[in-house]
Enzyme design. Structure first.
Site, short mmCIF file in Angstrom:
data_model
loop_
_atom_site.label_atom_id
_atom_site.label_comp_id
_atom_site.label_asym_id
_atom_site.label_seq_id
_atom_site.Cartn_x
_atom_site.Cartn_y
_atom_site.Cartn_z
N PHE A 127 -23.83 83.40 -74.98
CA PHE A 127 -24.93 83.59 -74.05
C PHE A 127 -25.97 82.51 -74.39
O PHE A 127 -26.26 82.30 -75.56
CB PHE A 127 -25.51 85.00 -74.21
CG PHE A 127 -26.58 85.31 -73.20
CD1 PHE A 127 -26.25 85.82 -71.96
CD2 PHE A 127 -27.91 85.07 -73.49
CE1 PHE A 127 -27.23 86.10 -71.01
CE2 PHE A 127 -28.91 85.34 -72.54
CZ PHE A 127 -28.56 85.86 -71.31
N ASP A 196 -23.77 88.71 -82.49
CA ASP A 196 -24.57 89.19 -81.37
C ASP A 196 -23.75 90.29 -80.68
O ASP A 196 -22.67 90.04 -80.14
CB ASP A 196 -24.84 88.02 -80.40
CG ASP A 196 -25.67 88.44 -79.19
OD1 ASP A 196 -25.59 89.62 -78.78
OD2 ASP A 196 -26.37 87.58 -78.62
N TYR A 221 -30.80 97.51 -73.76
CA TYR A 221 -30.97 97.85 -72.33
C TYR A 221 -29.65 97.86 -71.56
O TYR A 221 -29.64 98.16 -70.38
CB TYR A 221 -31.98 96.90 -71.64
CG TYR A 221 -31.84 95.43 -71.98
CD1 TYR A 221 -30.82 94.67 -71.46
CD2 TYR A 221 -32.76 94.82 -72.83
CE1 TYR A 221 -30.69 93.33 -71.77
CE2 TYR A 221 -32.65 93.47 -73.15
CZ TYR A 221 -31.62 92.73 -72.63
OH TYR A 221 -31.50 91.41 -72.95
N LYS A 222 -28.55 97.52 -72.22
CA LYS A 222 -27.26 97.55 -71.52
C LYS A 222 -26.59 98.91 -71.78
O LYS A 222 -27.01 99.92 -71.23
CB LYS A 222 -26.39 96.39 -72.00
CG LYS A 222 -27.00 95.01 -71.80
CD LYS A 222 -25.99 93.94 -72.18
CE LYS A 222 -26.56 92.56 -72.39
NZ LYS A 222 -27.31 91.98 -71.32
N ARG A 370 -18.81 90.23 -61.87
CA ARG A 370 -18.75 91.04 -63.10
C ARG A 370 -18.88 92.52 -62.74
O ARG A 370 -19.78 92.92 -61.99
CB ARG A 370 -19.90 90.71 -64.05
CG ARG A 370 -19.85 89.36 -64.70
CD ARG A 370 -20.77 89.30 -65.92
NE ARG A 370 -22.03 90.02 -65.77
CZ ARG A 370 -22.90 90.21 -66.75
NH1 ARG A 370 -22.65 89.78 -67.98
NH2 ARG A 370 -24.05 90.85 -66.54
#
Ligand SMILES: Cc1ncc(COP(=O)(O)O)c(C=O)c1O
Length: 395
Positions: A127, A196, A221-222, A370
């Protein structure tokens, strides 16, 4: 009812996690496959936040730092996340963004590795924020940055490597990388492994302690459903904590913050990873959101995640005309995270239309659709409907 719709109904009837869906505010008929970007709202969080705002802030005001446990929230909530990533208590602290924690972890790892190691290896497919920060960390610490795809990290690390920073699951393709194997290879070179976990925590077992990971970061937050901009976390393995030298030694990480001394003395333990005043409202929303994990084994989440993504791939193969989409997520379970990415030349227009028809996924430009599968609230019926609507849109 089609064969696949019947199969979905039967899989849902046997799903041990099916009742967890009721814990989430998902009553709008939408198929929500974007929990790998922003997790859904657990129903009880607004009530808890109303109490935090009206009573803890509105009535107790400053007293809440002690009386409502605000001051100790970063470590307390870190200990709630710890079992989800396979960490014993006392090693995870919550606060700041993932980007900021990448900086703390990577510079901290380079300092732990010592002055005779002058390279940082970074995941070439990472990312972007990790790559940007690794580049800056390398410049600040006078190290050379070497990019390597996760599969090449083992062959890239050597006696000059201080640390390797790798994403556990690729945000774009959903590919799961070999955390135990890469960590072992990094250690064999005498370097530190920094992971990560943004796309793996809450979706699959991570095993930080079991695999000897040195430092790790992740967002909440995922798959942890902490809310938009919820604070991230930093894991520093206990064996490194006494020597962990944070590059952001703010007053919250001081051994005696209220002594207000001009000189810095680092606190012991996970607290050392703190920086400044925590974002209490977001932090307490996250703490409440973590209640949905009570009694949920992460192995059960992983089993359902693989069943959902297998079933989605099966539905896509059956419904979508040949050649319209190509899965870029690996078929092998040991290489798959909890999302399915499909390459599709018209991805942008297709995702727009899917969302208009009540199937919410997202897009990574230029051509990747996605679909995130959050086992606590996505059903097999949702999965079948998403593939069916995708076929209608493409048809
Ligand atoms: C793998 C990964 N790392 C880092 C980040 C960025 O995190 P933050 O915005 O919390 O700094 C994300 C965001 O989606 C991500 O997917």
């Amino acid at each position: 009812m089609s064969d696949l719709a019947a199969k979905a109904a039967s899989l849902d009837a046997r799903d041990p996690l099916a009742k967890h869906r009721e814990l989430f505010a998902l009553d709008d008929g939408v198929v929500y496959l974007d929990g790998n970007s922003l997790g859904a709202l657990p129903r009880h969080v607004p009530g808890r936040m109303a109490d935090v705002i009206t009573r803890e802030w509105g009535e107790l005001r400053i007293r809440s730092w002690d009386e409502s446990g605000w001051w100790t929230a970063p470590e307390r909530i870190g200990d709630r996340i710890a079992p989800l990533v396979g960490a014993a208590p006392g090693q995870v602290v919550v606060g700041d963004s993932t980007s900021v924690n990448v900086f703390k972890a990577l510079v901290g790892a380079v300092r732990l590795a010592g002055d005779d190691r002058d390279e940082i290896v970074v995941d070439a497919t990472t990312f972007p924020t990790d790559g940007y920060i690794a580049e800056s960390a390398a410049r600040l610490t006078g190290r050379r940055l070497v990019a390597a795809a996760p599969g090449d990290v083992a062959g890239t690390v050597g006696p000059r490597t201080a640390a390797a920073l790798v994403n556990h699951v690729d945000y774009r393709t959903g590919r799961l990388h070999d955390l135990p194997g890469i960590t072992a290879a990094v250690h064999a070179a005498g370097a530190l492994a920094v992971w990560d976990l943004c796309h793996s925590a809450g979706a699959l077992p991570v095993g930080l302690d079991a695999h000897g990971v040195d430092l790790a970061v992740g967002c909440t937050y995922k798959y942890l459903n902490g809310g938009p901009g919820a604070p991230a976390y930093l894991y520093v393995a206990e064996r490194h904590q006494a020597r962990f030298d944070s590059p952001l030694p703010g007053w919250n990480s001081h051994a005696d913050p209220f002594a207000m001394t001009p000189g810095y003395a680092a606190a012991e333990g996970a607290v050392r990873g703190r920086v400044g005043t925590p974002d209490i409202l977001s932090m307490l929303a996250l703490e409440a959101a973590l209640d949905v994990w009570d009694g949920v084994p992460i192995e059960a989440v992983r089993a359902k995640s693989l069943a959902l993504t297998d079933f989605f791939l099966e539905c896509v193969r059956t419904y979508v005309p040949e050649g319209r989409v190509t899965p870029v997520t690996p078929g092998a379970h040991h290489e798959r995270g909890s999302q399915v990415a499909l390459s599709c030349p018209e991805a942008s227009a297709v995702m727009k239309e899917l969302i208009a028809r009540g199937v919410v996924g997202d897009l990574r430009r230029p051509d990747v659709l996605r679909f995130g599968f959050t086992p606590l609230y996505v059903s097999f019926a949702d999965t079948e409907r998403a593939a069916r609507v995708l076929a209608e849109v493409l048809g």
